[in-house]
Write an enzyme that holds these catalytic residues in place. Structure first.
Site, mmCIF file in Angstrom:
data_model
loop_
_atom_site.group_PDB
_atom_site.id
_atom_site.type_symbol
_atom_site.label_atom_id
_atom_site.label_comp_id
_atom_site.label_asym_id
_atom_site.label_seq_id
_atom_site.Cartn_x
_atom_site.Cartn_y
_atom_site.Cartn_z
ATOM 1 N N ASP A 125 0.864 -1.178 0.000
ATOM 2 C CA ASP A 125 0.000 0.000 0.000
ATOM 3 C C ASP A 125 0.903 1.231 0.000
ATOM 4 O O ASP A 125 2.033 1.194 0.455
ATOM 5 C CB ASP A 125 -0.929 -0.027 1.217
ATOM 6 C CG ASP A 125 -2.011 1.032 1.089
ATOM 7 O OD1 ASP A 125 -2.152 1.618 -0.008
ATOM 8 O OD2 ASP A 125 -2.712 1.281 2.082
ATOM 9 N N CYS A 181 -13.782 -23.123 19.074
ATOM 10 C CA CYS A 181 -13.130 -23.060 17.766
ATOM 11 C C CYS A 181 -12.235 -24.285 17.593
ATOM 12 O O CYS A 181 -11.607 -24.720 18.554
ATOM 13 C CB CYS A 181 -12.301 -21.778 17.702
ATOM 14 S SG CYS A 181 -11.083 -21.754 16.398
HETATM 15 ZN ZN LIG Z 1 -9.250 -20.847 17.544
#
Ligand SMILES: [Zn+2]
Length: 485
Positions: free
Chosen positions: A90, A276
Site C-alpha cells: 500500500d 473453535c
Molecule cells: Zn481458535
C-alpha cells in the site's frame, strides 16, 4: 506479465478464480493478512505455512523506516519479510486517511514500491472519507485519477499495478471512477476508503458503494475490498463480487483482547470456553489463553485461522452453489449486517443476470429467501410458458379435467408445469410449511403468469385455509377452494 484474472466458478456475483501476478498465482477469494514489519505478531513465514498465498504490507512504513528502507532496497521485500508468495504494497493512502497527510509524492511511492520488488503496486490515491460532500469527493476523485494515470505512464503498461476506485458514499461517483480506472487499463481494482463504513457497521452503505463500483468495472476485473477482513462480513463481500480481502483485524483485535468468530468478536476476558477447532483453541483452555504471556500472539493466530477458514468455506460454497445459504447465516449475526444483506437483496434484480441458472439446491431460510436471484429469475421465466385458453394453477387438491393446462405450485417460486418438477429450482428446493412471505412471493409468480398471458384465463385451486390470503394477493383472479371440488 502483469496481472491477469481467470474466473473458474461463479455463485450469485461471487467468483472462485485465479489471480496471476507476474509468475505467481493465488486462488481467489483470497485473504491478504496485513503485515507490519515493525511488529509481526505472526510472521509471514508462519502465514505461508497456514496456507496464505499473498500478504499486504505498507510501503510507506518501509520508506520512512531507517531500519528497513535500505535493506528493502538492497535485498528486496521478499527477502526482508521472508515470504516468497505475492506481496502487495500500500502506498500510504491509509496514513493519509487516518492522519491527514503523508510526506511522499505519487511518483516517489510507486518508484519505491517497484524498487523494493512489490508484486502489486498501489498509486497514492486519496481515500475520501464517507463524511465528504459531493464537491470534495469529485475534487479528490479527479486527483486520484490523475495520479493513477501518472503512475501508469511512469511505470509502463506491463507494471503490476492496482487501480483504486474512490468516490466516497456516492454510488454514481464510484461507478464513474470505476469506469475511468478501467479505461486506463487495469485487471485488478481495489475499492477504497470503506474501512470507516465497516468500523461503524454501515453495511447498507457498503453494499451501495461496492455495487456502484461493480457497475463501472468489467466483470472480468479482480476486485479487492480494501480493508475488509472481519470473518462475519466476508461472505457478503464475496457475494457482491469482491475477490480479494485484506485483514489487519486479526492483529488489531488481538491487541484489544478480542477473539474473532464468524458471528462477531468476543472479549477474551469474558470467555470461559474457546469454541473453535483451531490449533490454539484446542491446545489451550480459556483460562490458559487469558493468562498466557503470549496472549496477544495466540489471539492473533486464532483470529487468522478463523478468517482463513471462512475464506476456504466461501470458496467451497461458490463451488457448490450454496453461497446464498452461507450469506443468510452470516448476515443474521448482527442487525446492521442484516440491513446490508437486505439492501443487497433489494438489488438482486441486477444480480440475477450474473448468477448461475442451475444450482445444487435452494434452502428456504425465511422471508429474505423470497428475494434471492433464483426467485427473481423464476418469475421472469414464467413469461415463457406456452398455455392454452383455460389454465388452472392447482396449489392443492385434485384438479378437475376441463382445463387446457394444469400447472402446479411451489412457493416462493409460483406456478410450474409438471415438466419442470424435477429441474432447478422446483425439484431442488427445500421449503418448510407455507408461510405468508413465501406465499406472497409465489402469488407474484402467478400474477406474472396472468400479466404475460392475456389470451389465457387463469384460475387457482387453493387450500381452504389459504383462500382468503390468495384472493387478497390476486385480485381479479378466480380462486377456487380445493375442498369444494
Ligand atoms: Zn481458535
Amino acid at each position: 506479465m502483469g496481472i491477469s484474472f481467470e474466473i473458474l466458478q461463479k455463485d450469485i456475483a461471487a467468483r472462485a478464480g485465479r489471480l496471476k501476478v507476474g509468475e505467481k498465482t493465488i486462488r481467489t477469494p483470497a485473504l491478504l493478512p496485513v503485515v507490519n514489519p515493525h511488529l509481526p505478531l505472526v510472521t509471514p513465514r508462519e502465514m505461508q505455512e497456514m496456507g496464505v498465498e499473498a500478504i499486504i504490507t505498507n510501503a510507506y512504513i518501509f520508506s520512512k523506516s531507517a531500519e528497513y528502507r535500505e535493506r528493502a532496497l538492497s535485498e528486496g521485500l521478499h527477502k526482508v519479510l521472508d515470504f516468497d508468495g505475492v506481496i502487495m504494497t500500500d502506498s500510504g493512502s491509509f496514513q493519509l486517511m487516518v492522519y491527514g497527510g503523508v510526506e511522499i509524492t505519487n511518483l516517489e511511492t510507486v518508484s519505491f514500491q517497484k524498487a523494493i520488488g512489490s508484486d502489486i503496486i498501489v498509486p497514492l490515491d486519496i481515500p475520501t472519507t464517507p463524511d465528504a460532500d459531493r464537491e470534495r469527493a469529485e475534487k479528490e476523485l479527479a486527483i486520484t485519477l490523475s495520479r493513477i494515470r501518472e503512475a501508469r505512464e511512469h511505470l509502463g503498461p506491463d507494471a503490476q499495478m492496482a487501480g483504486p476506485v474512490q468516490g466516497a458514499l456516492f454510488p454514481d461517483l464510484r461507478e464513474r471512477s470505476a469506469r475511468a480506472v478501467q479505461e486506463i487499463g487495469f485487471d485488478f481494482c481495489p475499492v477504497g476508503a470503506v474501512v470507516p463504513l465497516m468500523e461503524n457497521y454501515r453495511y447498507k452503505d457498503l453494499v451501495d458503494v461496492v455495487l456502484g463500483a461493480k457497475k463501472g468495472l468489467s466483470p472480468a476485473t479482480c476486485v479487492h475490498l480494501f480493508g475488509a477482513g472481519h470473518p462475519s462480513m466476508l461472505a457478503l463481500g464475496a457475494a457482491m463480487g469482491c475477490d480479494i480481502f485484506d485483514s489487519a483485524a486479526y492483529a488489531l483485535f488481538a491487541k484489544d483482547g478480542r477473539y474473532l468468530t464468524t458471528y462477531g468478536s468476543l472479549k477474551i476476558d469474558e470467555l470461559s470456553e474457546l469454541p473453535c477447532p483451531c490449533q490454539v483453541c484446542r491446545s489451550h483452555t480459556a483460562e490458559e489463553l487469558k493468562k498466557s504471556p503470549d496472549r496477544v500472539r495466540l489471539l492473533a493466530l486464532h483470529n487468522l485461522y478463523v478468517t482463513l477458514a471462512e475464506i476456504a468455506r466461501i470458496r467451497q460454497a461458490i463451488t457448490d452453489g450454496t453461497l446464498w445459504e452461507l450469506l443468510d447465516l452470516r448476515c443474521r449475526s448482527h442487525p446492521r449486517l442484516l440491513e446490508g444483506y437486505r439492501e443487497f437483496l433489494r438489488q438482486a434484480q441486477d444480480l440475477e443476470e450474473q448468477d448461475n441458472v442451475s444450482k445444487r439446491r435452494f434452502f428456504y431460510q425465511g422471508s429474505e429467501s423470497c428475494m434471492r436471484t433464483e426467485v427473481v429469475r423464476y418469475h421472469a421465466m414464467v413469461e415463457r410458458f406456452t398455455l392454452g385458453p383455460r389454465v388452472l394453477v392447482a396449489m392443492a387438491g385434485k384438479a378437475p379435467g376441463d382445463y387446457d393446462d394444469i400447472l402446479f405450485f411451489k412457493p416462493p417460486f409460483g406456478p410450474y408445469p409438471e415438466g419442470l418438477s424435477e429441474t432447478f429450482p422446483i425439484g431442488q428446493s427445500e421449503v418448510p410449511s407455507w408461510d405468508e412471505d413465501m406465499m406472497r412471493a409465489g402469488c407474484r409468480g402467478i400474477a406474472r403468469l396472468v400479466e404475460t398471458h392475456p389470451e389465457s384465463t387463469v384460475s387457482v385451486l387453493c387450500p381452504v385455509e389459504w383462500a382468503a390470503f390468495v384472493r387478497g394477493e390476486l385480485p381479479g383472479v378466480e380462486v377456487l377452494n380445493a375442498d369444494t371440488i
